[in-house]
Write a protein that holds these residues in place. Structure first.
Motif, PDB file in Angstrom:
ATOM      1  N   TYR A  27       0.819  -1.211   0.000  1.00 21.13           N
ATOM      2  CA  TYR A  27       0.000   0.000   0.000  1.00 21.13           C
ATOM      3  C   TYR A  27       0.854   1.262   0.000  1.00 21.13           C
ATOM      4  CZ  TYR A  27       1.188  -0.394   4.937  1.00 21.13           C
ATOM      5  OH  TYR A  27       1.888  -0.545   6.114  1.00 21.13           O
ATOM      6  N   THR A  28       0.259   2.305  -0.555  1.00 20.86           N
ATOM      7  CA  THR A  28       0.726   3.677  -0.420  1.00 20.86           C
ATOM      8  C   THR A  28      -0.527   4.506  -0.199  1.00 20.86           C
ATOM      9  OG1 THR A  28       2.554   3.289  -1.938  1.00 20.86           O
ATOM     10  CG2 THR A  28       1.983   5.579  -1.495  1.00 20.86           C
ATOM     11  N   VAL A  29      -0.642   5.144   0.959  1.00 21.09           N
ATOM     12  CA  VAL A  29      -1.882   5.823   1.328  1.00 21.09           C
ATOM     13  C   VAL A  29      -1.573   7.227   1.829  1.00 21.09           C
ATOM     14  CG1 VAL A  29      -3.923   5.788   2.815  1.00 21.09           C
ATOM     15  CG2 VAL A  29      -2.948   3.623   1.984  1.00 21.09           C
ATOM     16  N   SER A  30      -2.292   8.204   1.308  1.00 15.98           N
ATOM     17  CA  SER A  30      -2.178   9.579   1.782  1.00 15.98           C
ATOM     18  C   SER A  30      -3.522  10.276   1.609  1.00 15.98           C
ATOM     19  CB  SER A  30      -1.099  10.337   1.007  1.00 15.98           C
ATOM     20  OG  SER A  30      -1.065  11.700   1.414  1.00 15.98           O
ATOM     21  N   THR A  31      -4.206  10.535   2.726  1.00 14.86           N
ATOM     22  CA  THR A  31      -5.501  11.224   2.685  1.00 14.86           C
ATOM     23  C   THR A  31      -5.464  12.589   3.355  1.00 14.86           C
ATOM     24  OG1 THR A  31      -6.292  10.320   4.794  1.00 14.86           O
ATOM     25  CG2 THR A  31      -6.704   9.000   2.804  1.00 14.86           C
ATOM     26  N   GLY A  32      -4.386  12.872   4.075  1.00 17.18           N
ATOM     27  CA  GLY A  32      -4.341  14.093   4.873  1.00 17.18           C
ATOM     28  C   GLY A  32      -4.883  13.906   6.275  1.00 17.18           C
ATOM     29  N   ILE A  33      -5.417  12.709   6.565  1.00 13.73           N
ATOM     30  CA  ILE A  33      -5.923  12.380   7.904  1.00 13.73           C
ATOM     31  C   ILE A  33      -5.138  11.162   8.373  1.00 13.73           C
ATOM     32  CG2 ILE A  33      -7.930  11.768   9.307  1.00 13.73           C
ATOM     33  CD1 ILE A  33      -9.701  12.910   7.034  1.00 13.73           C
ATOM     34  N   GLY A  34      -4.242  11.344   9.304  1.00 11.93           N
ATOM     35  CA  GLY A  34      -3.312  10.300   9.698  1.00 11.93           C
ATOM     36  C   GLY A  34      -3.965   9.015  10.162  1.00 11.93           C
ATOM     37  N   PHE A  35      -4.985   9.116  10.992  1.00 12.15           N
ATOM     38  CA  PHE A  35      -5.616   7.898  11.507  1.00 12.15           C
ATOM     39  C   PHE A  35      -6.359   7.154  10.403  1.00 12.15           C
ATOM     40  CE2 PHE A  35      -8.192   5.065  14.020  1.00 12.15           C
ATOM     41  CZ  PHE A  35      -7.375   4.753  15.083  1.00 12.15           C
ATOM     42  N   LEU A  36      -6.985   7.891   9.493  1.00 15.21           N
ATOM     43  CA  LEU A  36      -7.640   7.256   8.352  1.00 15.21           C
ATOM     44  C   LEU A  36      -6.610   6.543   7.484  1.00 15.21           C
ATOM     45  CD1 LEU A  36     -10.069   6.639   6.554  1.00 15.21           C
ATOM     46  CD2 LEU A  36      -9.827   8.941   5.574  1.00 15.21           C
ATOM     47  N   ASP A  37      -5.464   7.165   7.260  1.00 17.56           N
ATOM     48  CA  ASP A  37      -4.381   6.500   6.521  1.00 17.56           C
ATOM     49  C   ASP A  37      -4.039   5.160   7.171  1.00 17.56           C
ATOM     50  OD1 ASP A  37      -4.254   8.768   4.934  1.00 17.56           O
ATOM     51  OD2 ASP A  37      -2.270   9.383   5.614  1.00 17.56           O
ATOM     52  N   HIS A  38      -3.882   5.184   8.483  1.00 16.54           N
ATOM     53  CA  HIS A  38      -3.521   3.976   9.235  1.00 16.54           C
ATOM     54  C   HIS A  38      -4.563   2.875   9.049  1.00 16.54           C
ATOM     55  CE1 HIS A  38      -1.823   1.464  12.300  1.00 16.54           C
ATOM     56  NE2 HIS A  38      -2.732   1.748  13.223  1.00 16.54           N
ATOM     57  N   MET A  39      -5.854   3.246   9.045  1.00 18.01           N
ATOM     58  CA  MET A  39      -6.911   2.246   8.889  1.00 18.01           C
ATOM     59  C   MET A  39      -6.936   1.679   7.467  1.00 18.01           C
ATOM     60  SD  MET A  39      -8.165   1.776  11.849  1.00 18.01           S
ATOM     61  CE  MET A  39      -6.494   2.077  12.407  1.00 18.01           C
ATOM     62  N   ILE A  40      -6.744   2.522   6.461  1.00 18.58           N
ATOM     63  CA  ILE A  40      -6.720   2.023   5.081  1.00 18.58           C
ATOM     64  C   ILE A  40      -5.500   1.138   4.865  1.00 18.58           C
ATOM     65  CG2 ILE A  40      -6.601   2.687   2.649  1.00 18.58           C
ATOM     66  CD1 ILE A  40      -8.163   5.249   3.442  1.00 18.58           C
ATOM     67  N   GLU A  41      -4.391   1.474   5.488  1.00 23.34           N
ATOM     68  CA  GLU A  41      -3.208   0.605   5.429  1.00 23.34           C
ATOM     69  C   GLU A  41      -3.507  -0.765   6.027  1.00 23.34           C
ATOM     70  OE1 GLU A  41      -0.084   4.373   5.787  1.00 23.34           O
ATOM     71  OE2 GLU A  41      -0.380   3.033   7.501  1.00 23.34           O
ATOM     72  N   GLN A  42      -4.236  -0.789   7.143  1.00 22.44           N
ATOM     73  CA  GLN A  42      -4.637  -2.065   7.750  1.00 22.44           C
ATOM     74  C   GLN A  42      -5.557  -2.843   6.809  1.00 22.44           C
ATOM     75  OE1 GLN A  42      -3.360  -3.236  10.510  1.00 22.44           O
ATOM     76  NE2 GLN A  42      -2.294  -1.353  11.049  1.00 22.44           N
ATOM     77  N   LEU A  43      -6.467  -2.123   6.164  1.00 23.51           N
ATOM     78  CA  LEU A  43      -7.385  -2.759   5.216  1.00 23.51           C
ATOM     79  C   LEU A  43      -6.608  -3.441   4.096  1.00 23.51           C
ATOM     80  CD1 LEU A  43     -10.258  -3.266   4.124  1.00 23.51           C
ATOM     81  CD2 LEU A  43     -10.124  -1.010   3.034  1.00 23.51           C
ATOM     82  N   SER A  44      -5.629  -2.750   3.547  1.00 23.34           N
ATOM     83  CA  SER A  44      -4.822  -3.317   2.468  1.00 23.34           C
ATOM     84  C   SER A  44      -3.992  -4.505   2.954  1.00 23.34           C
ATOM     85  CB  SER A  44      -3.900  -2.239   1.888  1.00 23.34           C
ATOM     86  OG  SER A  44      -2.992  -2.796   0.963  1.00 23.34           O
ATOM     87  N   ARG A  45      -3.262  -4.307   4.028  1.00 23.96           N
ATOM     88  CA  ARG A  45      -2.349  -5.342   4.514  1.00 23.96           C
ATOM     89  C   ARG A  45      -3.061  -6.649   4.832  1.00 23.96           C
ATOM     90  NH1 ARG A  45       2.696  -5.163   6.677  1.00 23.96           N
ATOM     91  NH2 ARG A  45       2.978  -3.914   4.810  1.00 23.96           N
ATOM     92  N   HIS A  46      -4.213  -6.559   5.510  1.00 22.34           N
ATOM     93  CA  HIS A  46      -4.877  -7.762   5.987  1.00 22.34           C
ATOM     94  C   HIS A  46      -5.846  -8.378   4.973  1.00 22.34           C
ATOM     95  CE1 HIS A  46      -3.023  -7.660   9.921  1.00 22.34           C
ATOM     96  NE2 HIS A  46      -3.172  -6.352   9.886  1.00 22.34           N
ATOM     97  N   SER A  47      -6.199  -7.624   3.938  1.00 27.52           N
ATOM     98  CA  SER A  47      -7.016  -8.197   2.858  1.00 27.52           C
ATOM     99  C   SER A  47      -6.147  -8.770   1.751  1.00 27.52           C
ATOM    100  CB  SER A  47      -7.934  -7.129   2.255  1.00 27.52           C
ATOM    101  OG  SER A  47      -7.170  -6.133   1.579  1.00 27.52           O
ATOM    102  N   LEU A  48      -4.854  -8.424   1.765  1.00 29.45           N
ATOM    103  CA  LEU A  48      -3.913  -8.750   0.692  1.00 29.45           C
ATOM    104  C   LEU A  48      -4.286  -8.073  -0.628  1.00 29.45           C
ATOM    105  CD1 LEU A  48      -3.056 -12.510   1.328  1.00 29.45           C
ATOM    106  CD2 LEU A  48      -1.919 -10.459   2.203  1.00 29.45           C
TER     107      LEU A  48
END
Length: 195
Positions: A27-48
């Motif tokens: 993943y590469t994630v940048s929304t301007g909202i740090g916690f949202l970035d962290h959650m989308i990163e988790q979504l990507s990592r754990h869904s593969l």
């Protein structure tokens, strides 16, 4: 390869999303909202599901448009990458523990969007992300992806753990549902013949 690219440009946000359903969780994630970035990163990592998400939104107004439109763009990308949904498992469900927290997530890639979300928060923000927007993120994603999604936090006291278990649960359930079923790889998983 089941991939998709979405470009969503409005007066409020400019968003570029790519997904690869058959990825490894890069993943590469940048929304301007740090916690949202962290959650989308988790979504990507754990869904593969490999994801790139670049959002530039009107954060000077508030976080609503950035949160909503990012979820819509990711949901649209997942739906587009699924195509006619031929061969997918369609359903996914998991229990997602995180320390003292346990969340149950179940979903159906049905083409009939619906959200049931039961996860109370006792703080107004996690990092800088408004917690009232968390349910809205899940709603916007489910609508755009065309999935029936049930998310229920069974218990937990730490708000960070609660929301993270929701996103990780979505990720693991989505991973199950988008997998190709080798026994029916040529069939659409519905008696209707379409989803």
């Amino acid at each position: 390869m089941r991939t998709a690219e979405i470009h969503r440009n409005t007066a409020e946000t400019r968003i570029d999303v790519t997904v690869n359903l058959d990825g490894t969780g890069l993943y590469t994630v940048s929304t301007g909202i740090g916690f949202l970035d962290h959650m989308i990163e988790q979504l990507s990592r754990h869904s593969l599901i490999d994801m790139t998400v670049k959002t530039v939104g009107d954060l000077h107004v508030d976080q609503h448009h950035t949160t909503e439109d990012t979820a819509i763009a990711i949901g649209e990308a997942v739906a587009k990458a699924l195509g006619d949904k031929r061969g997918i498992a369609r359903y996914g469900s998991v229990y997602s523990p995180m320390d003292e927290t346990l969340t149950r997530v179940a979903l159906d890639i049905s083409g009939r969007p619906w959200l049931v979300f039961k996860a109370p928060f006792t703080v107004q923000r996690l990092g800088e992300w408004d917690t009232e927007l968390i349910e809205h993120w899940f709603h916007s994603f489910a609508q755009a992806a065309g999935i029936t999604l049930h998310v229920e936090n069974l218990y937990g006291s730490n708000n960070h753990h609660v929301v993270e278990s929701c996103f990780k649960g979505l990720a693991r359930a989505l991973r199950q549902a988008v997998e190709i079923d080798p026994r029916k790889a040529d069939a659409i998983p519905s008696t209707k013949g379409m989803l």
